[in-house]
Scaffold this active site. Sequence first.
Site, PDB file in Angstrom:
ATOM      1  N   ASP A  61       0.965  -1.370  -0.081  1.00  0.00           N
ATOM      2  CA  ASP A  61       0.033  -0.025  -0.073  1.00  0.00           C
ATOM      3  C   ASP A  61       0.881   1.429  -0.045  1.00  0.00           C
ATOM      4  O   ASP A  61       0.340   2.334   0.304  1.00  0.00           O
ATOM      5  CB  ASP A  61      -0.965   0.045   1.278  1.00  0.00           C
ATOM      6  CG  ASP A  61      -2.093  -0.775   1.134  1.00  0.00           C
ATOM      7  OD1 ASP A  61      -2.513  -1.205   0.060  1.00  0.00           O
ATOM      8  OD2 ASP A  61      -2.468  -1.273   2.250  1.00  0.00           O
ATOM      9  N   ARG A 128      -3.649  12.343   0.139  1.00  0.00           N
ATOM     10  CA  ARG A 128      -3.305  11.490  -1.005  1.00  0.00           C
ATOM     11  C   ARG A 128      -3.563  11.872  -2.282  1.00  0.00           C
ATOM     12  O   ARG A 128      -3.271  11.218  -3.328  1.00  0.00           O
ATOM     13  CB  ARG A 128      -4.029  10.165  -0.374  1.00  0.00           C
ATOM     14  CG  ARG A 128      -3.692   9.402   0.963  1.00  0.00           C
ATOM     15  CD  ARG A 128      -4.703   8.514   1.378  1.00  0.00           C
ATOM     16  NE  ARG A 128      -4.685   7.315   0.671  1.00  0.00           N
ATOM     17  CZ  ARG A 128      -5.633   6.345   0.665  1.00  0.00           C
ATOM     18  NH1 ARG A 128      -6.891   6.478   1.257  1.00  0.00           N
ATOM     19  NH2 ARG A 128      -5.588   5.047  -0.149  1.00  0.00           N
ATOM     20  N   LYS A 158      -6.332   4.051  -8.301  1.00  0.00           N
ATOM     21  CA  LYS A 158      -7.504   4.052  -7.485  1.00  0.00           C
ATOM     22  C   LYS A 158      -8.022   5.485  -6.938  1.00  0.00           C
ATOM     23  O   LYS A 158      -7.201   6.512  -7.275  1.00  0.00           O
ATOM     24  CB  LYS A 158      -6.978   3.245  -6.366  1.00  0.00           C
ATOM     25  CG  LYS A 158      -6.111   3.805  -5.219  1.00  0.00           C
ATOM     26  CD  LYS A 158      -5.534   2.885  -4.330  1.00  0.00           C
ATOM     27  CE  LYS A 158      -4.478   3.550  -3.279  1.00  0.00           C
ATOM     28  NZ  LYS A 158      -3.997   2.547  -2.291  1.00  0.00           N
ATOM     29  N   HIS A 159      -9.194   5.390  -6.604  1.00  0.00           N
ATOM     30  CA  HIS A 159     -10.084   4.329  -6.458  1.00  0.00           C
ATOM     31  C   HIS A 159     -11.422   4.784  -7.511  1.00  0.00           C
ATOM     32  O   HIS A 159     -12.050   5.598  -7.250  1.00  0.00           O
ATOM     33  CB  HIS A 159     -11.130   4.380  -4.854  1.00  0.00           C
ATOM     34  CG  HIS A 159      -9.660   4.410  -3.829  1.00  0.00           C
ATOM     35  ND1 HIS A 159      -9.267   5.563  -3.545  1.00  0.00           N
ATOM     36  CD2 HIS A 159      -9.130   3.282  -3.407  1.00  0.00           C
ATOM     37  CE1 HIS A 159      -8.213   5.126  -2.662  1.00  0.00           C
ATOM     38  NE2 HIS A 159      -8.259   3.739  -2.319  1.00  0.00           N
ATOM     39  N   HIS A 171     -14.016   2.398   4.632  1.00  0.00           N
ATOM     40  CA  HIS A 171     -13.641   1.434   5.710  1.00  0.00           C
ATOM     41  C   HIS A 171     -14.630   1.202   6.615  1.00  0.00           C
ATOM     42  O   HIS A 171     -14.797   0.151   7.431  1.00  0.00           O
ATOM     43  CB  HIS A 171     -12.289   1.774   6.584  1.00  0.00           C
ATOM     44  CG  HIS A 171     -11.115   2.068   5.730  1.00  0.00           C
ATOM     45  ND1 HIS A 171     -10.641   3.000   4.929  1.00  0.00           N
ATOM     46  CD2 HIS A 171     -10.332   1.208   5.117  1.00  0.00           C
ATOM     47  CE1 HIS A 171      -9.744   2.990   4.394  1.00  0.00           C
ATOM     48  NE2 HIS A 171      -9.473   1.827   4.479  1.00  0.00           N
ATOM     49  N   ASP A 243     -11.173  -3.102  -4.083  1.00  0.00           N
ATOM     50  CA  ASP A 243     -10.307  -2.705  -2.878  1.00  0.00           C
ATOM     51  C   ASP A 243     -11.023  -3.803  -1.907  1.00  0.00           C
ATOM     52  O   ASP A 243     -11.664  -4.919  -2.210  1.00  0.00           O
ATOM     53  CB  ASP A 243     -11.033  -1.321  -2.448  1.00  0.00           C
ATOM     54  CG  ASP A 243     -10.393  -0.746  -1.402  1.00  0.00           C
ATOM     55  OD1 ASP A 243      -9.305  -1.239  -0.713  1.00  0.00           O
ATOM     56  OD2 ASP A 243     -10.268   0.475  -1.346  1.00  0.00           O
TER      57      ASP A 243
END
Lengths: 467, 467
Positions: A61, A128, A158-159, A171, A243
Amino acid sequence: MDYGKLFFCGFDDFNDEVVEIIEKYSPAGILIYPGLLSKEYLFLDFLNFLSKKGKFLVSSDHEGGQLEVLKYIPSSPGNLSLGRVDSSYTEKYCELSGKIMNVLGFNMVFAPVLDLFFKGSAPVVDLRSFGSDPKLVAQHGLKACSGYLRSGVFPCVKHYPGHGRAKKDSHYELPEVDATLEELWETDLYPFRRVLEEVKDATVMTAHIRYPKIDDLPATLSKVLIKDILRERIGFKGLVVSDAMEMKAISANFSVEEIVKLFFQAGGNMILLSDYRNLPVYYETLKRLVKDEEIEKDVLERSVKIVEEYLRKAKFSGGFGFLSEVSEKALLFKEDVSLSNEEEVVVLVPSSENLSPADLTGLDYDEIPKVVSRFFKVKEVIRYNVTKGPEKKVENGLILDFVVNASMNEEALKAHLELPAEKTTYFVIRNPSDWKHFKDRRFVVTLSTKPLSIYKALRHLVGRCDA
Amino acid sequence: MDYGKLFFCGFDDFNDEVVEIIEKYSPAGILIYPGLLSKEYLFLDFLNFLSKKGKFLVSSDHEGGQLEVLKYIPSSPGNLSLGRVDSSYTEKYCELSGKIMNVLGFNMVFAPVLDLFFKGSAPVVDLRSFGSDPKLVAQHGLKACSGYLRSGVFPCVKHYPGHGRAKKDSHYELPEVDATLEELWETDLYPFRRVLEEVKDATVMTAHIRYPKIDDLPATLSKVLIKDILRERIGFKGLVVSDAMEMKAISANFSVEEIVKLFFQAGGNMILLSDYRNLPVYYETLKRLVKDEEIEKDVLERSVKIVEEYLRKAKFSGGFGFLSEVSEKALLFKEDVSLSNEEEVVVLVPSSENLSPADLTGLDYDEIPKVVSRFFKVKEVIRYNVTKGPEKKVENGLILDFVVNASMNEEALKAHLELPAEKTTYFVIRNPSDWKHFKDRRFVVTLSTKPLSIYKALRHLVGRCDA
């Protein structure tokens, strides 16, 4: 059919269960997690094991910035900073990082993030993202992919189709994004379109996000988003990975059966499981669905072909895994020495002193009890002074005595030899001259203070690893 | 003459004094020490600085095993273990390590150790030796050198003519070895002879050891050992570097003048100083000795030519140093914001929480006060809760407030803005949306939580770095 090719599994440990699962199911994708990376000796032993088992896609990751898991790569200020400077910096960063990944045995990375930054979005994207401007993100994404690919590492953008607008973290729950396809086309989707049109060997990771104006199902399970838009309209022929399916956005809303069926029918190729322990259930479910003709076999066969194509192009070296062979081959044992790990042990290790300015092994001694505790219940850890040796009072339980330079100090040698012979196993971890003094005792010679050598010695003595 | 070419200097820090010394004396060799490596942001900034200043030999003490300074390379069980297995493992280890060194900006390494292991020797050699057998050590030495060279890293074999027999540690005192040249020729000297005959681009490091049956002077300063034996009898034409001259074996027994004079006249090429602060004295002494005609100029000119030849062949990239430019260029300032570092500061940083499973920046916050303390006297560090913001009572001294996601939490934003405007400087280190709320205050935007970005921001504000 080789169903293992359709799975990417996360590993946070290496133990007998991992060996069993990999030997039985052969997942083509291996995601190395921090839990494994933080115990380097296991990480290396795992790589060595993999290198004997075939060829794998090995990923991490490590994105640089907010999400960095490899201590082997210098820390990046992150995508949001890179997005403010010329994209040649992004390319250089990804090329150099890719080189290190490649040397370490990785041939894939779950990066770059192509999500746009939106005000008020969940902090899961934040730093990110390269920025808010679709063209800028596309430009950096292109350079990132070419940097990684030049170093032999498959990027995974991604994503898809864009996580930036989500106000929730997938998550924990399934986010919904209220945009239409038309809105997404020139914004969130733009970087994915540009990169996937140009970079043929890229791979894609899907988002666990629902776009109700496009489809009722979350992107990961959506035929509209994967087959119709990504495959047909954008024209991407390469590898599509989900994912992690254990994330609440998916696992709290769909059964394993639904997940497997919908994902492959939607056009996805590899199911990512963050926990390898979940592979048997997913694998058997997939197999049953094929048997019951609930998934068309040729859909899966097309996926297997795509995965095989990436495997064919991948460099897979095993990185520094060979050091685990070095540690093992370098061991010297008294033939009949073995240990039962049902007993509790007392561990004797030197205090953390370096014996010279050209010696940084002092810290290795701190690691030894941690390695021992993967095999034994550690009752007590006693640190002893190298020049004096262990104190005599150790008398209970099995004793593992890690000997450093005993032959240099008469007092220390005497103290080591005064430990009860029938209960003590000596590990000669440094000076080869120590060895002869213990040759009538139970001993192992590692001539290395490193966790990898200690681990290999213990594994050999115990016959297995019960982590 | 370019006297700087004749020096290899150790750096454990990067600061204004380092800049000054490198700009004034231009040492050709740069040895990166753990003190610098442990502060990665300084290491990267230093590399970036070097990359603007010319071409250097950049080395480390990373041998693998007993002496490992680069966290970027997986830990090796060490030479004594490698010496027990096939030498192809040694080659692979050195090639892979060399690749990582090369990516990081190193083009030289003070390895491999070619010293033989002898019973009862000082623990300074110990695990660093491949073994006791000269042929075995030579074989592993050859493979180590070819591995490093294949990856663009010059190996430096050490410690010529062999440290193995020494019973003392030259860091503390001058060891004596009682062997004759004939005895050494087939033993300690054998690996050096074999490797230096075959490997043309190797370099050599000399031992601070006296061999009274060969010469009265220690090897580092001995014409017999360097000129007569190494240069003429063995035929080595390449680079000879001393071990660090500050080690007691040399510095306690010879004056700077004697060291400089004897080393170059003996045939050595580069003086290694473990502390860059000692360069001015050595440099000026050398210059004066030349002016006073106590050293022949052409002896030095030959050395400069040898060093230049290695510099010409060396790859020097600056590694990941460019990230320091990224961090700097990505900063946004209010034009007139600057700070005086004569004042004490109170540092406000978030508590170490990750904001998502895809966020590992929590630990970065722990580093911020350490970076600040390179510039300011830190009076107090206050950790605040991201969702609540700092508590109001902060009222004394200059306040450096590191803001994370204030715009996501009304309560937090209010608390940040309630800090006294005239005393507070805001660092927006994460969410770009935070910025607009502080635009009437003194602020810096880093959009990165990384030490490198914080360091660059502070350096900019203060105008210099007073470490």
